[in-house]
Design a protein around this motif. Sequence first.
Motif, short mmCIF file in Angstrom:
data_model
loop_
_atom_site.label_atom_id
_atom_site.label_comp_id
_atom_site.label_asym_id
_atom_site.label_seq_id
_atom_site.Cartn_x
_atom_site.Cartn_y
_atom_site.Cartn_z
N VAL A 109 0.86 -1.19 0.00
CA VAL A 109 0.00 0.00 0.00
C VAL A 109 0.89 1.23 0.00
CG1 VAL A 109 -0.18 -0.08 2.53
CG2 VAL A 109 -1.83 1.25 1.20
N ASP A 110 0.50 2.20 -0.80
CA ASP A 110 1.22 3.47 -0.89
C ASP A 110 0.25 4.58 -0.47
OD1 ASP A 110 3.17 5.31 -1.39
OD2 ASP A 110 2.87 5.36 -3.56
N VAL A 111 0.59 5.27 0.61
CA VAL A 111 -0.25 6.36 1.12
C VAL A 111 0.42 7.69 0.78
CG1 VAL A 111 -1.37 7.35 3.16
CG2 VAL A 111 -1.00 4.87 3.02
N VAL A 112 -0.26 8.53 0.01
CA VAL A 112 0.35 9.78 -0.44
C VAL A 112 -0.59 10.96 -0.14
CG1 VAL A 112 1.71 8.70 -2.26
CG2 VAL A 112 -0.59 9.50 -2.76
N ARG A 113 0.01 12.11 0.11
CA ARG A 113 -0.75 13.34 0.25
C ARG A 113 -1.04 13.90 -1.14
NH1 ARG A 113 3.03 13.47 4.38
NH2 ARG A 113 2.16 13.68 6.48
N SER A 114 -2.27 14.19 -1.41
CA SER A 114 -2.67 14.75 -2.70
C SER A 114 -3.11 16.20 -2.45
CB SER A 114 -3.82 13.94 -3.31
OG SER A 114 -4.22 14.47 -4.55
N TRP A 115 -2.12 17.09 -2.54
CA TRP A 115 -2.39 18.49 -2.22
C TRP A 115 -3.40 19.09 -3.20
CZ3 TRP A 115 -0.37 20.34 2.21
CH2 TRP A 115 0.72 19.64 2.78
N PRO A 116 -4.28 19.97 -2.72
CA PRO A 116 -4.25 20.57 -1.37
C PRO A 116 -5.17 19.92 -0.35
CG PRO A 116 -5.69 21.85 -2.77
CD PRO A 116 -5.17 20.73 -3.64
N ARG A 117 -6.03 18.95 -0.78
CA ARG A 117 -7.06 18.50 0.17
C ARG A 117 -7.30 16.99 0.17
NH1 ARG A 117 -11.99 22.95 0.02
NH2 ARG A 117 -10.71 24.80 0.40
N GLY A 118 -6.40 16.18 -0.34
CA GLY A 118 -6.70 14.76 -0.46
C GLY A 118 -5.63 13.83 0.07
N ILE A 119 -6.04 12.60 0.33
CA ILE A 119 -5.14 11.49 0.66
C ILE A 119 -5.41 10.39 -0.36
CG2 ILE A 119 -4.64 9.62 2.29
CD1 ILE A 119 -3.39 12.14 3.19
N GLY A 120 -4.34 9.88 -0.99
CA GLY A 120 -4.47 8.80 -1.96
C GLY A 120 -3.98 7.49 -1.40
N LEU A 121 -4.78 6.43 -1.57
CA LEU A 121 -4.43 5.09 -1.10
C LEU A 121 -4.34 4.16 -2.32
CD1 LEU A 121 -6.97 4.85 1.87
CD2 LEU A 121 -4.62 5.71 1.95
N LYS A 122 -3.12 3.76 -2.66
CA LYS A 122 -2.92 2.85 -3.78
C LYS A 122 -2.53 1.48 -3.23
CE LYS A 122 -0.38 2.23 -8.12
NZ LYS A 122 0.66 2.80 -9.02
N VAL A 123 -3.41 0.49 -3.40
CA VAL A 123 -3.18 -0.82 -2.80
C VAL A 123 -2.90 -1.88 -3.87
CG1 VAL A 123 -4.71 -0.24 -0.88
CG2 VAL A 123 -5.62 -1.47 -2.84
N THR A 124 -2.15 -2.89 -3.46
CA THR A 124 -1.91 -4.08 -4.27
C THR A 124 -2.35 -5.28 -3.45
OG1 THR A 124 -0.01 -3.06 -5.38
CG2 THR A 124 -0.22 -5.46 -5.52
N GLU A 125 -3.31 -6.01 -3.95
CA GLU A 125 -3.84 -7.15 -3.20
C GLU A 125 -3.01 -8.40 -3.42
OE1 GLU A 125 -7.94 -7.79 -3.99
OE2 GLU A 125 -8.55 -5.71 -3.58
N ARG A 126 -3.03 -9.28 -2.44
CA ARG A 126 -2.37 -10.57 -2.57
C ARG A 126 -3.16 -11.45 -3.55
NH1 ARG A 126 1.36 -10.97 1.61
NH2 ARG A 126 0.94 -9.60 3.39
N THR A 127 -2.44 -12.26 -4.29
CA THR A 127 -3.06 -13.18 -5.23
C THR A 127 -2.86 -14.61 -4.73
OG1 THR A 127 -2.60 -11.70 -7.08
CG2 THR A 127 -3.11 -14.00 -7.61
N PRO A 128 -3.92 -15.38 -4.59
CA PRO A 128 -3.74 -16.76 -4.10
C PRO A 128 -3.09 -17.66 -5.14
CG PRO A 128 -6.02 -16.39 -4.73
CD PRO A 128 -5.34 -15.06 -4.84
N VAL A 129 -2.12 -18.43 -4.70
CA VAL A 129 -1.51 -19.44 -5.57
C VAL A 129 -1.90 -20.84 -5.12
CG1 VAL A 129 0.45 -17.96 -6.14
CG2 VAL A 129 0.63 -19.53 -4.21
N LEU A 130 -2.52 -20.93 -3.94
CA LEU A 130 -2.87 -22.23 -3.38
C LEU A 130 -4.05 -22.04 -2.43
CD1 LEU A 130 -1.62 -25.12 -3.57
CD2 LEU A 130 -0.46 -24.62 -1.42
N LEU A 131 -4.91 -23.07 -2.37
CA LEU A 131 -6.06 -23.05 -1.48
C LEU A 131 -5.98 -24.24 -0.53
CD1 LEU A 131 -8.86 -22.36 -4.12
CD2 LEU A 131 -7.69 -20.67 -2.69
N ILE A 132 -6.24 -23.97 0.73
CA ILE A 132 -6.29 -25.04 1.73
C ILE A 132 -7.74 -25.17 2.19
CG2 ILE A 132 -5.48 -25.82 3.98
CD1 ILE A 132 -2.95 -24.20 3.56
#
Length: 264
Positions: A109-132
Amino acid sequence: MAGPTTAERGQRQQESSGPPPARLWRNRRFRTIVILVLGVVLLVSGCVWLLYGSPWLRVRHVSVSGTAVLTPGQVREAADVPVGAPLVSVDTDGIEARLRRRLPRIDEVDVVRSWPRGIGLKVTERTPVLLIEKGGKFTEVDKKGVRFATVSQAPKGAPALELSLSRSGSATASLRRFGTDRLVREAVAVAGDIPGAVRRDTRTLKVRSFDDITLELTGGRTVEWGSAENGAAKARTLTALLKASSRARYFDVSVPTAPASAAS
């Protein structure tokens, strides 16, 4: 009475002309320094007020990108960004820590300030390679071996793990030496090395022992993978073998330099 001498007249003329130049220069320099200091103080005070006290640089919105399974609403709720707080005071590291703790599905996850009034959240989700599978539920495991979510329906593209450990022979020795957790990690490593085109057709990854791991593909096809070692070489060999022997139902890449295939 004699008048003033020439020296006395010169001294009186010098005194009447004001302070000497050196004293004037020092006075001017002092005034200049005072003015500069006051200007810097006012400038710094203005900047501090603008960043912390003004209504113009405060958090008003939170944007989310990169989600696949998660929703932007879930990410915003877990991030708990202090809306209305001065943008400069927002603890971006704290937001990142909360997201990782509350949403294990997030890998990066990358948390950045987006001036002048915002916060940006850029996420990368895990990808399953195996199921139990356990109790009708499926635990998703990523390529790092992290068990990050339990779902009621198996997602596509990830094989199910089957531990078929017998209690005799080499399987018992393997289990005693490495333990179940180590064997699961070996299975995860194999799952991560399976070529993408093959992974879509892989239904089950069966572990009998440390060096006896098998892939069960669609169409009744079976791949003897062996141990998790030399995974990249085995993946390349399997890809070539599948192309060369399209009608085969049995493939052996446990020794990638000497692969084999058979119709049954």
